[in-house]
Enzyme design. Structure first.
Site, PDB file in Angstrom:
ATOM      1  N   ASP A  98      30.553  24.845 111.611  1.00 46.43           N
ATOM      2  CA  ASP A  98      31.702  25.468 111.211  1.00 46.43           C
ATOM      3  C   ASP A  98      33.003  24.328 111.402  1.00 46.43           C
ATOM      4  O   ASP A  98      32.994  23.685 112.265  1.00 46.43           O
ATOM      5  CB  ASP A  98      32.116  26.476 112.360  1.00 46.43           C
ATOM      6  CG  ASP A  98      32.594  27.857 111.640  1.00 46.43           C
ATOM      7  OD1 ASP A  98      33.655  27.523 111.197  1.00 46.43           O
ATOM      8  OD2 ASP A  98      32.374  28.767 111.802  1.00 46.43           O
ATOM      9  N   ASP A 200      36.222  27.384 107.555  1.00 47.72           N
ATOM     10  CA  ASP A 200      37.171  28.678 108.235  1.00 47.72           C
ATOM     11  C   ASP A 200      38.370  28.479 107.293  1.00 47.72           C
ATOM     12  O   ASP A 200      39.214  27.557 107.436  1.00 47.72           O
ATOM     13  CB  ASP A 200      37.464  28.076 109.728  1.00 47.72           C
ATOM     14  CG  ASP A 200      37.931  29.324 110.344  1.00 47.72           C
ATOM     15  OD1 ASP A 200      37.390  30.263 110.350  1.00 47.72           O
ATOM     16  OD2 ASP A 200      38.992  29.183 110.930  1.00 47.72           O
ATOM     17  N   GLU A 242      35.393  29.762 103.737  1.00 44.71           N
ATOM     18  CA  GLU A 242      35.957  31.161 103.624  1.00 44.71           C
ATOM     19  C   GLU A 242      37.214  31.469 103.011  1.00 44.71           C
ATOM     20  O   GLU A 242      38.220  30.811 103.391  1.00 44.71           O
ATOM     21  CB  GLU A 242      36.026  31.431 105.243  1.00 44.71           C
ATOM     22  CG  GLU A 242      36.200  32.700 105.617  1.00 44.71           C
ATOM     23  CD  GLU A 242      36.914  33.227 107.097  1.00 44.71           C
ATOM     24  OE1 GLU A 242      36.996  34.210 107.636  1.00 44.71           O
ATOM     25  OE2 GLU A 242      37.703  32.383 107.486  1.00 44.71           O
ATOM     26  N   HIS A 316      30.471  37.209 112.306  1.00 45.54           N
ATOM     27  CA  HIS A 316      31.100  37.307 113.581  1.00 45.54           C
ATOM     28  C   HIS A 316      32.294  38.033 113.602  1.00 45.54           C
ATOM     29  O   HIS A 316      32.862  38.624 114.657  1.00 45.54           O
ATOM     30  CB  HIS A 316      30.968  36.141 114.218  1.00 45.54           C
ATOM     31  CG  HIS A 316      31.848  35.308 113.480  1.00 45.54           C
ATOM     32  ND1 HIS A 316      31.496  34.893 112.279  1.00 45.54           N
ATOM     33  CD2 HIS A 316      33.187  34.770 113.895  1.00 45.54           C
ATOM     34  CE1 HIS A 316      32.909  33.939 111.997  1.00 45.54           C
ATOM     35  NE2 HIS A 316      33.780  34.016 112.892  1.00 45.54           N
ATOM     36  N   ASP A 317      32.712  38.360 112.440  1.00 43.99           N
ATOM     37  CA  ASP A 317      34.081  39.147 112.324  1.00 43.99           C
ATOM     38  C   ASP A 317      34.138  40.584 111.468  1.00 43.99           C
ATOM     39  O   ASP A 317      35.142  41.386 111.668  1.00 43.99           O
ATOM     40  CB  ASP A 317      35.016  38.353 111.202  1.00 43.99           C
ATOM     41  CG  ASP A 317      35.358  36.914 111.559  1.00 43.99           C
ATOM     42  OD1 ASP A 317      35.421  36.960 112.978  1.00 43.99           O
ATOM     43  OD2 ASP A 317      35.835  36.183 110.924  1.00 43.99           O
TER      44      ASP A 317
HETATM   45  C1  NOJ Z   1      38.011  33.154 110.736  1.00 42.50           C
HETATM   46  C2  NOJ Z   1      37.078  33.016 111.584  1.00 42.50           C
HETATM   47  O1  NOJ Z   1      35.867  33.734 110.926  1.00 42.50           O
HETATM   48  C3  NOJ Z   1      37.602  33.935 112.740  1.00 42.50           C
HETATM   49  O2  NOJ Z   1      36.721  34.327 113.680  1.00 42.50           O
HETATM   50  C4  NOJ Z   1      38.818  33.459 113.327  1.00 42.50           C
HETATM   51  O3  NOJ Z   1      39.240  34.051 114.294  1.00 42.50           O
HETATM   52  C5  NOJ Z   1      39.960  32.951 112.334  1.00 42.50           C
HETATM   53  N1  NOJ Z   1      39.343  32.394 111.181  1.00 42.50           N
HETATM   54  C6  NOJ Z   1      40.801  31.838 113.000  1.00 42.50           C
HETATM   55  O4  NOJ Z   1      40.087  30.616 113.257  1.00 42.50           O
END
Ligand code: NOJ
Length: 540
Positions: A98, A200, A242, A316-317
């Site tokens: 990541d 990210d 992302e 994970h989000d």
């Molecule tokens: C996206 C990530 O997937 C998330 O978990 C994180 O809180 C934010 N970016 C900030 O890094």
């Protein structure tokens, strides 16, 4: 078109904190991952995307990095990391790191120096602004974790920008030195033999905060091309950005091979379908399957030959897909298998998030004290202050909160599901005695074996990777499409509902490739699809 290994494989995402704890401190770790590599090999995956394992004070569980070239103590050491790389590579599994470079932790040495004094050489690594004329924040940019994106720093009398928590100051990508440091660090990891990067919130790096531009800033693609050239461009690595603001049109900019940027991006248009128009992620709306088809089909079509899709339901989000768009009660197994078949049969690289392969579900809470995630907690207090009803806020957290995905992985029916011998950092879902890996491996009809078969089919059938996509016209709740490749045709048919739905096709069946029922059928004409039924057939 050149073909790449990362188009042919399936990626498995590990959230290390919640995967497997080897030393009893209640927190998953690198040795814990190593212990489970044979399980992942049995599943058949070709790469692991590892959520951040770097040194971090854990304000946002590792997405706030204080040293990019050191491993978080709770997770182990650099030796453990190297062992993981070696052991994974031995099993034909690559490790995707990541890359969190939109921001650092406020405990990163750069920020510690930067905030000390305006003349520090590190000052310009971050984004500072004077108070507005009325003494308040420079402008009204907001943080994704609630409140203003600006934090006043007493020491030097200026504000710094943080699109996420106050402990995640944004890096200034305009500064060439920042970019050089990042590329240097990426090469450090590439030299260790990693398989690529998941980037990210990468579409934020071109931000122009003075003009209130956050995503898709004017220099975003210049930076990515520069990064490609200076780091991974020389190798065949998987790079996935992302990109919260990607559309099928601008996604080609990232993944069209001749532009030399990224392999693919994670888009969010399908994930945003259960949000009210103009609402935030917490403002829930029922899923409209017709819209889901429209969005996914558009991505399939637009990136058909000019780019590459990533395919995912979870990370994970996001809440657990079987609880979100499946039926996690009566039809849990059936709907989880259907969602797997529907996704893995599309064109692109599929991603599985830990626990998805056994149909893990959301974990409702009844009080905010049970939440760990900073995003949910901040939102709870913000909405409470605005006068929202506590029950409604908790309902939003239960539906969309990130802890749903972050509950420890359920390995077996023993105490704490075999995740830890200590006290888990976050409580497990109570249903772990019924939903766990041990049971999944024992049950020949489990969700696990559907995922395993989908991955195996991908290895044996180029049509699954390279075939074109064509949506079939059906009733709203049925999602059906063709894949076509070198004269071969596969028809995918899925019922996205708990009711029986009609389907009919004049195609002649050759053979069933995979299905989630035991029905025997010889014709595709006038079928009554059972709740959440899914099948793929080869047709003439
Ligand atoms: C996206 C990530 O997937 C998330 O978990 C994180 O809180 C934010 N970016 C900030 O890094």
């Amino acid at each position: 078109m050149v073909q790449h290994w990362w188009q042919e494989i399936v990626v498995y995402q590990i959230y290390p904190r919640s995967f497997n704890d080897s030393n009893g401190d209640g927190i998953g770790d690198l040795q814990g991952i190593i212990e489970k590599l044979d399980y992942l090999k049995e599943l058949g995956i070709g790469a692991i995307w590892l959520s951040p394992v770097y040194q971090s004070p854990n304000d946002d569980n590792g997405y706030d990095i204080s040293n990019y070239e050191a491993i978080m103590d709770e997770f182990g050491s650099m030796d453990d990391m190297e062992e993981l790389l070696a052991q994974a590579n031995q099993r034909g599994i690559k490790i995707i790191m990541d890359l969190v470079v939109n921001h650092t932790s406020d405990e990163h040495a750069w920020f510690i120096e930067a905030r000390k004094d305006k003349n520090s050489p590190y000052r310009d690594y971050y984004i500072w602004a004077n108070p507005a004329a009325d003494g308040t924040t420079p402008n009204d940019l907001t943080s994704f974790f609630s409140g203003s994106a600006w934090k006043f720093d007493e020491e030097t009398g200026q504000y710094y920008l943080h699109f996420f928590s106050k402990k995640q100051p944004d890096l200034n990508w305009e500064n060439e030195k920042v970019r050089e440091e990042v590329y240097h660090m990426m090469n450090f990891w590439i030299d260790k033999g990693i398989g690529g990067f998941r980037m990210d919130v990468i579409d934020l790096i071109g931000k122009v905060p003075q003009e209130k531009i956050s995503t898709n800033g004017p220099k975003l693609h210049d930076y990515l091309q520069e990064m490609n050239q200076k780091t991974f461009g020389k190798y065949d690595l998987l790079t996935v950005g992302e990109t919260m603001a990607a559309t099928p049109e601008n996604a080609k900019l990232y993944s069209k091979p001749e532009r030399k940027e990224l392999s693919m991006v994670f888009q969010f248009q399908h994930m945003n379908l259960d949000i009210q128009a103009n609402g935030e992620k917490w403002d829930l709306a029922p899923l409209d399957v017709a819209k889901l088809k429209e969005v996914l089909a558009k991505w399939q079509k637009e990136l058909g030959d000019e780019g590459w899709n990533s395919l995912y339901w979870n990370n994970h989000d996001q809440p657990r897909i079987v609880s979100r768009w499946g039926d996690d009660d009566k039809y849990r197994v059936q709907s989880a298998k259907m969602l797997a078949i529907l996704l893995h049969m599309m064109k692109g690289t599929p991603y599985i998030y830990q626990g998805e392969e056994i149909g893990m579900t959301n974990t409702p809470i009844s009080d905010i004290s049970e939440a760990a995630d900073i995003e949910s907690i901040n939102m709870y207090h913000e909405r409470l202050a605005k006068g929202y009803d506590k029950k409604d806020i908790l309902a939003s957290i239960n539906a969309k909160g990130r802890d749903n995905a972050r509950r420890p992985m359920a390995w077996d029916s023993s105490t704490n599901a075999g995740f830890t011998s200590g006290k888990p950092w976050l409580a497990l879902n109570d249903n772990y005695k019924d939903i766990n890996v041990e049971l999944a491996l024992k049950g020949p009809n489990s969700i696990f074996y559907t995922y395993q078969k989908l991955i195996q089919l991908r290895k044996e059938n180029p049509i699954m990777i390279w075939g074109s996509f064509q949506l079939v016209d059906t009733v709203d709740e049925v999602f059906s499409y063709y894949r076509k490749y070198k004269g071969q045709r596969w028809l995918v048919v899925t019922n996205f509902s708990s009711e029986v739905q009609p389907f009919s096709s004049e195609d002649e069946m050759k053979k069933v490739i995979i299905q989630n029922t035991v029905d025997e059928f010889t014709t595709l004409e006038n079928i009554n699809l059972q709740p959440w039924q899914a099948f793929v057939v080869e047709v003439e």
